[in-house]
Design an enzyme around this catalytic site. Structure first.
Site, PDB file in Angstrom:
ATOM      1  N   HIS B 205       0.821  -1.210   0.000  1.00 61.23           N
ATOM      2  CA  HIS B 205       0.000   0.000   0.000  1.00 61.23           C
ATOM      3  C   HIS B 205       0.855   1.260   0.000  1.00 61.23           C
ATOM      4  O   HIS B 205       0.564   2.231  -0.685  1.00 61.23           O
ATOM      5  CB  HIS B 205      -0.891   0.040   1.234  1.00 61.23           C
ATOM      6  CG  HIS B 205      -2.024  -0.916   1.180  1.00 61.23           C
ATOM      7  ND1 HIS B 205      -2.793  -1.067   0.049  1.00 61.23           N
ATOM      8  CD2 HIS B 205      -2.529  -1.760   2.094  1.00 61.23           C
ATOM      9  CE1 HIS B 205      -3.713  -1.974   0.297  1.00 61.23           C
ATOM     10  NE2 HIS B 205      -3.575  -2.417   1.518  1.00 61.23           N
ATOM     11  N   GLU B 447      -2.753  -7.284 -36.199  1.00 64.57           N
ATOM     12  CA  GLU B 447      -2.115  -7.725 -34.954  1.00 64.57           C
ATOM     13  C   GLU B 447      -1.838  -9.226 -34.967  1.00 64.57           C
ATOM     14  O   GLU B 447      -1.297  -9.778 -34.018  1.00 64.57           O
ATOM     15  CB  GLU B 447      -2.976  -7.355 -33.746  1.00 64.57           C
ATOM     16  CG  GLU B 447      -4.409  -7.835 -33.829  1.00 64.57           C
ATOM     17  CD  GLU B 447      -5.288  -7.294 -32.704  1.00 64.57           C
ATOM     18  OE1 GLU B 447      -4.728  -6.893 -31.667  1.00 64.57           O
ATOM     19  OE2 GLU B 447      -6.510  -7.268 -32.874  1.00 64.57           O
ATOM     20  N   ASP B 471      -0.006  -7.324 -29.586  1.00 64.92           N
ATOM     21  CA  ASP B 471      -0.347  -8.669 -30.028  1.00 64.92           C
ATOM     22  C   ASP B 471       0.487  -9.102 -31.228  1.00 64.92           C
ATOM     23  O   ASP B 471       0.855 -10.266 -31.337  1.00 64.92           O
ATOM     24  CB  ASP B 471      -1.844  -8.768 -30.364  1.00 64.92           C
ATOM     25  CG  ASP B 471      -2.678  -8.988 -29.108  1.00 64.92           C
ATOM     26  OD1 ASP B 471      -2.070  -9.346 -28.075  1.00 64.92           O
ATOM     27  OD2 ASP B 471      -3.899  -8.807 -29.150  1.00 64.92           O
ATOM     28  N   CYS B 518      -1.227   1.544 -32.632  1.00 63.49           N
ATOM     29  CA  CYS B 518      -1.821   1.825 -31.332  1.00 63.49           C
ATOM     30  C   CYS B 518      -1.253   0.937 -30.236  1.00 63.49           C
ATOM     31  O   CYS B 518      -1.799   0.869 -29.152  1.00 63.49           O
ATOM     32  CB  CYS B 518      -3.342   1.698 -31.386  1.00 63.49           C
ATOM     33  SG  CYS B 518      -3.898   0.037 -31.728  1.00 63.49           S
TER      34      CYS B 518
END
Lengths: 96, 598
Positions: B205, B447, B471, B518
Site C-alpha cells: 500500500h 495484430e 499482439d 496503437c
C-alpha cells in the site's frame, strides 16, 4: 415458532486478488446487515462472515470456493446478496 | 534532531544501497529513522479486578478516537487520490467495530485481567500470525492492514494519538522498516522529501500511495536501518532504485547531474506540449490517445491529443459483468465523441475480449484463450451482440467523426463478414430514419502475422489499418511478455516484426489508405521514430506519454527517419538488440536529450 432457516451455498471467488481487505470488508458489511448468523468455511477453516479481519485470514485466492452457511430469519436473503456480490467481483474495477 | 553537514574534506565512505524503485523522482536530505518496533511499548502488567471497568472504557475511547482519525484521513485521501488505494482505510474503519476482534480483546481484559494495550496486541497477533503463514504474496502483504490498525489503536491507548509522521518539522528523508498506509497519507509533502524502507514491495500500500502522492521512494532496501543513522545525508534516486548514503563530493556531483538532466528533460518535454504532432520539417504525424470507457476524457486537451486513436469498449462489458444495452453503449460512445473538439476523430474498436472472459458465464473455459474464441471470432458467432454494438456506434457517429475498428482479423472472410454486418446495420438505421454518419470509416487491426502477410488483400476492403504492436509481437515471436521467464524475448525491433510492419505499410500505401499504430511500442520515442520512418501516418498511445514522444519527434527531420527505417530493415541478420542500438545511437546524435531519458 421456528424461524431459524439454515441454508448453505458454495461461492467461488472471481475477483483477481482474492479476499483482501476491500472484498472482506464488503462481504462483512453485507453479512452484518441481515438478521442471520453467517459462517464461512474454506478447507477446514471456519470463520464468522461478519468479521472483516477473520474473512481476510481465510487466504482465499481467486478461484477459491467458500462454503457459506446462514442461519436465521433472513438466511436466504443474505445468501442471495452475498452470492451476487461475489459474482460481481465485488464491483472492484481493477479486479475484473 | 540535528542535521550534520559533512565538510568536503572529511568525506565519509559513501555507500550505495539498492532497492526497488517504487516511486519516481529524486530527493536529497538528512535521514529521519523510524523503527516500528520501538513505537510499541507494551508491558504485560495485570489489572486489579477493580480496574476492569475503567480499562474497558479506555478501550472504547481509543476505538472511537481511532475511528475518527481514520475517517478524517480517509476523507483527505479521497480528495487527493482515487480508486483502490482510498479503500484501504475503509477496511480499517470497519475493524474498529469487528466483533471477532473486539470480543477476544474484552475477554482478555475481563477474564485474564490483561491491560488494554496487551489485550489488543495479543488479539491482533492471533490474526497477523495467520497472514505470515500465507503462500500468496499479495494476500500475505494484506496482513499489514490489520497490523497497521492495531498499532494505531495501541498508540491511541498510550495517549500519544498523533501519527509519528506529524511529529517532525524539518524536511527530511524518512528511513523506516515499513510505513503504514495511514502514515504515508499523513506525510506533509513539503516535509517528506523521500521515503526509504527496508520492507515493502511494488504492491504494498505504501508504495502505491507514495506513487499517487508523488513522493519519491525506494523500498525493499535490505539492512537500510542498520546502515543509515539519524541525520545522515542521503541521496535518493527513485528512478533507478539507488540510495546513496553518506555521499562524498563526487557522488553529490554525479547525483546533481542526474537530477538536473531529469529536470531539463522534463522542461524539454514541456516546451512542446501544445504543438501538433509533426517532424521538424513539418511532416504531419497526429498523436492520438488510447482510452478506455473508464478514462477521464478531460485529460485529453492537457496533452493536446489530436483525437482518440483507440477507444477500447471492453471495459463496458467488464464493469457491468454483462453485455451493456444499446442505450448504455450509445451513451458511452457519444460521451467520448463529444469530449473531443469538433473535427477530431474517435476510433472505436469493437469488443476485443478473450474467450476466457466472455464465455466464463456460460461455463466454457478455454485451455488457450489467446488462440481461442475471442474478439471478432466471438462476435461473428454471436451476430446479435455485434449488431447491437454496431448500431450504438453508428448512432454515436451522428455527434462527431467516428471510425470503427475491427480487432483480431486473420482472414479475408472475417473482414468481409464483419463489413457485411456493418452494412446491414446501416441499412436498418437508414430505413428507421435514425441519423448516423454515412461516411463512417472502417479499419482493420493488424495484430496477427497472417493479417500483415495478406495486408494487400485486406486493404481493398477497409478504409484504414491500425497496427496493434502488443499482439503482433506476441503472436509473431510466440512470447507472453507478462511471463518473466520469457519476457526478454519480447522484442519490438526483431527483424521479423519490422518486416511485418513494413509489409502492412506498403500494402496500405499501394491502396492509398492510412496506417496508424496503437500498441505500447509507439510510446517508446525511439521506436516511434522508427515507425514514422517506416511510413506510419499516426501514433496512438496512453495520453500521459504523448508529450514526451511528440517532443522527440518534433526534433527529427522526416528524411532522417526514413533513412533510419531503411537501415533497420536492411539489418535482417542483426539481433533485435543490435537494431535497437543502431536506432538509439542515430537518434541521440539528433536529439541529445534522449541521453537523459530513463
Amino acid at each position: 415458532m421456528d424461524d431459524s432457516i439454515c441454508e448453505s451455498r458454495d461461492l467461488v471467488l472471481k475477483n483477481k486478488y482474492g479476499m483482501h481487505v476491500r472484498p472482506a470488508g464488503l462481504f462483512a458489511k453485507v453479512a452484518s446487515r441481515y438478521d442471520a448468523d453467517v459462517q464461512v468455511e474454506k478447507g477446514n477453516v471456519r470463520v464468522s462472515g461478519k468479521s472483516i479481519m477473520a474473512m481476510m485470514t481465510l487466504e482465499a485466492l481467486c478461484g477459491a470456493t467458500l462454503h457459506v452457511t446462514a442461519k436465521g430469519p433472513q438466511a436466504k436473503q443474505v445468501l442471495d446478496e452475498l452470492e451476487s456480490l461475489v459474482n460481481r467481483k465485488f464491483d472492484i474495477p481493477d479486479e475484473q | 534532531m540535528t542535521t550534520t553537514r559533512h565538510e568536503p574534506h572529511e568525506t565519509p565512505s559513501a555507500k550505495i544501497l539498492t532497492g526497488i524503485a517504487a516511486s519516481r523522482g529524486y530527493a536529497s536530505g538528512s535521514a529521519v529513522i523510524f523503527r516500528t518496533e520501538q513505537e510499541l511499548q507494551i508491558s504485560d502488567f495485570s489489572l486489579s479486578p477493580d480496574d476492569v471497568p475503567a480499562e474497558l472504557e479506555r478501550l472504547e475511547n481509543a476505538l472511537a478516537l481511532t475511528r475518527t482519525q481514520l475517517q478524517s484521513l480517509s476523507q483527505e485521501l479521497e480528495q487527493r487520490i482515487s480508486g483502490n488505494e482510498a479503500a484501504v482505510l475503509t477496511g480499517q474503519i470497519m475493524m474498529t467495530s469487528d466483533p471477532e476482534f473486539l470480543s477476544p480483546c474484552r475477554k482478555l481484559i475481563c477474564d485474564e485481567l490483561q491491560n488494554a494495550k496487551s489485550a489488543v496486541w495479543h488479539t491482533a497477533q492471533h490474526f497477523t500470525r495467520a497472514f505470515a503463514a500465507m503462500n500468496d504474496p499479495y494476500l500475505r502483504e494484506r496482513g499489514k492492514d490489520i497490523e497497521d490498525f492495531a498499532r494505531r489503536l495501541i498508540r491511541n491507548l498510550s495517549g500519544g494519538g498523533e501519527d509519528r509522521i506529524a511529529r517532525f518539522n524539518q524536511p527530511c528523508i524518512v528511513v523506516a522498516d515499513d510505513v503504514s498506509p495511514g502514515e504515508t497519507i499523513a506525510m506533509p509533502k513539503d516535509k517528506i522529501l523521500g521515503l526509504v524502507t527496508e520492507k515493502g514491495s511494488l504492491t504494498s500500500h505504501s508504495t502505491l500511495l507514495a506513487r499517487a502522492l508523488g513522493i519519491p521512494a525506494v523500498v525493499g532496501v535490505p539492512n537500510c536501518l542498520n546502515e543509515i543513522n539519524p541525520g545522515d545525508e542521503v541521496l535518493l534516486d527513485g528512478v533507478s532504485g539507488k540510495v546513496i548514503h553518506n555521499p562524498g563530493d563526487s557522488e553529490r556531483k554525479a547525483f546533481a547531474k542526474v537530477v538536473s538532466h531529469a529536470k531539463s528533460f522534463q522542461s524539454f518535454v514541456e516546451e512542446g506540449r501544445q504543438f501538433p504532432g509533426a517532424t521538424s520539417d513539418g511532416h504531419s504525424v497526429p498523436f492520438l490517445a488510447n482510452v478506455s470507457a473508464d478514462c477521464r476524457m478531460t485529460d485529453l486537451p492537457k496533452v493536446a491529443a489530436e483525437g482518440i486513436g483507440l477507444y477500447r469498449t471492453e471495459y463496458l462489458w467488464i464493469s457491468l459483468n454483462r453485455e451493456p444495452t444499446e442505450q448504455e453503449q450509445e451513451e458511452a460512445y457519444t460521451a467520448a465523441v463529444r469530449s473531443l473538439p469538433q473535427g477530431s476523430v474517435t476510433t472505436i474498436r469493437i469488443l476485443d475480449l478473450g474467450g476466457d472472459k466472455l464465455l466464463r458465464s456460460e461455463g466454457v473455459t478455454e485451455p488457450n484463450p489467446f488462440l481461442g474464441n475471442r474478439s471478432i471470432r466471438y462476435l461473428l458467432k454471436n451476430p446479435d451482440v455485434l449488431r447491437r454494438q454496431f448500431r450504438s456506434i453508428l448512432r454515436a457517429s451522428s455527434h462527431g467523426k467516428v471510425n470503427v475498428l475491427y480487432p483480431m482479423i486473420a482472414t479475408i472472410e472475417e473482414l468481409r463478414a464483419v463489413n457485411l454486418e456493418l452494412h446491414r446495420c446501416m441499412t436498418e438505421l437508414r430505413e428507421k430514419g435514425i441519423p448516423f454518419d454515412n461516411q463512417i470509416k472502417r479499419g482493420a487491426m493488424i495484430e496477427i502475422p497472417a493479417a500483415a502477410l495478406i495486408a494487400g488483400t485486406l486493404a481493398k476492403e477497409v478504409d484504414f489499418f491500425s497496427i496493434g504492436t502488443n499482439d503482433l509481437i506476441q503472436y509473431t515471436l510466440a512470447v507472453d511478455r507478462s511471463n518473466s521467464a520469457v519476457s526478454r524475448l519480447y522484442q519490438p525491433t526483431h527483424p521479423a516484426v519490422l518486416q511485418l510492419i513494413h509489409l502492412t505499410v506498403q500494402a496500405a500505401k499501394a491502396r492509398g489508405i492510412p496506417v496508424s499504430v496503437c500498441g505500447e511500442a509507439a510510446a517508446d520515442p525511439i521506436f516511434a521514430a522508427l515507425l514514422i520512418g517506416l511510413g506510419v501516418d499516426a501514433l496512438s498511445m496512453a495520453p500521459n506519454l504523448i508529450p514526451l514522444v511528440k517532443r522527440v519527434i518534433r526534433q527529427l527531420p522526416y528524411a532522417e527517419l526514413q533513412e533510419l527505417a531503411n537501415e533497420a530493415l536492411a539489418r535482417q541478420s542483426d539481433s533485435a538488440a543490435a537494431i535497437a542500438n543502431v536506432c538509439r545511437n542515430r537518434l541521440i546524435n539528433l536529439v541529445p536529450e534522449l541521453l537523459y531519458l530513463r
